[in-house]
Design a protein around this motif. Structure first.
Motif, PDB file in Angstrom:
ATOM      1  N   LYS A 118      -0.979   7.276  -5.249  1.00 40.66           N
ATOM      2  CA  LYS A 118       0.136   7.046  -4.336  1.00 40.66           C
ATOM      3  C   LYS A 118      -0.029   7.928  -3.103  1.00 40.66           C
ATOM      4  O   LYS A 118      -0.479   9.052  -3.209  1.00 40.66           O
ATOM      5  N   LEU A 152       5.168   9.056  -0.733  1.00 38.95           N
ATOM      6  CA  LEU A 152       5.803   8.360  -1.849  1.00 38.95           C
ATOM      7  C   LEU A 152       5.928   9.289  -3.050  1.00 38.95           C
ATOM      8  O   LEU A 152       6.919   9.255  -3.766  1.00 38.95           O
ATOM      9  N   ARG A 210       8.018  -3.917  -3.981  1.00 34.53           N
ATOM     10  CA  ARG A 210       7.251  -2.698  -4.175  1.00 34.53           C
ATOM     11  C   ARG A 210       7.396  -1.732  -3.012  1.00 34.53           C
ATOM     12  O   ARG A 210       7.452  -2.129  -1.865  1.00 34.53           O
ATOM     13  N   THR A 237       6.454   0.892  -0.333  1.00 34.76           N
ATOM     14  CA  THR A 237       5.301   1.209   0.507  1.00 34.76           C
ATOM     15  C   THR A 237       5.693   2.347   1.432  1.00 34.76           C
ATOM     16  O   THR A 237       6.879   2.698   1.531  1.00 34.76           O
ATOM     17  N   ASP A 290       5.997   2.144   4.371  1.00 32.42           N
ATOM     18  CA  ASP A 290       6.831   1.584   5.435  1.00 32.42           C
ATOM     19  C   ASP A 290       8.269   1.338   5.013  1.00 32.42           C
ATOM     20  O   ASP A 290       9.161   1.291   5.850  1.00 32.42           O
ATOM     21  N   ASN A 291       8.508   1.148   3.728  1.00 34.70           N
ATOM     22  CA  ASN A 291       9.880   0.784   3.351  1.00 34.70           C
ATOM     23  C   ASN A 291      10.588   1.809   2.462  1.00 34.70           C
ATOM     24  O   ASN A 291      11.747   1.633   2.149  1.00 34.70           O
ATOM     25  N   SER A 304      14.466   1.112  -1.487  1.00 36.46           N
ATOM     26  CA  SER A 304      14.031   2.164  -2.404  1.00 36.46           C
ATOM     27  C   SER A 304      15.101   2.610  -3.392  1.00 36.46           C
ATOM     28  O   SER A 304      14.783   3.032  -4.494  1.00 36.46           O
TER      29      SER A 304
END
Ligand SMILES: [Zn+2]
Ligand SMILES: [Zn+2]
Length: 98
Positions: free
Chosen positions: A3, A7, A46, A48, A50-51, A58
């Motif tokens: 990861k 994250l 999922r 990332t 970016d999100n 999340s």
């Protein structure tokens, strides 16, 4: 699979830990697929780099799913590039040639 560091930090944040805890309590600690003891909270969409800051992804309870180890592995295998063999034992390359 490794990861990204950001994250990794997210998974240690109090916001995530409480969202995770809430999910576990809500489903009585059982895997939502097979009913065994659930141990891993999975993100349906999922995460990332970016999100993960978007709490509607999340930390959204609707995007979380409590799974046992087996179901979680199965879920992730579906996304990974599978190594497959044909009936003669030859490796099938599932990636399309560029
Ligand atoms: Zn399960
Ligand atoms: Zn997962």
């Amino acid at each position: 699979m490794k990861k990204p560091k950001v994250l990794h930090n997210f998974y240690k944040s109090p916001a995530w830990l409480s969202a995770r805890e809430l999910k576990i309590v809500t489903v009585n600690g059982l895997c939502e697929r097979c009913g065994q003891i659930g141990i891993e909270v999975h993100h349906k969409e999922r995460l990332t780099v970016d999100n993960f800051l978007d709490s509607s992804v999340s930390l959204n309870q609707d995007n979380l799913e409590l799974l046992c180890k087996e179901c979680h592995n199965r879920e992730h295998e579906r996304f990974s590039k599978e190594v497959r063999f044909d009936k003669d034992g030859n490796l099938i390359n599932s990636e399309k040639p560029k």
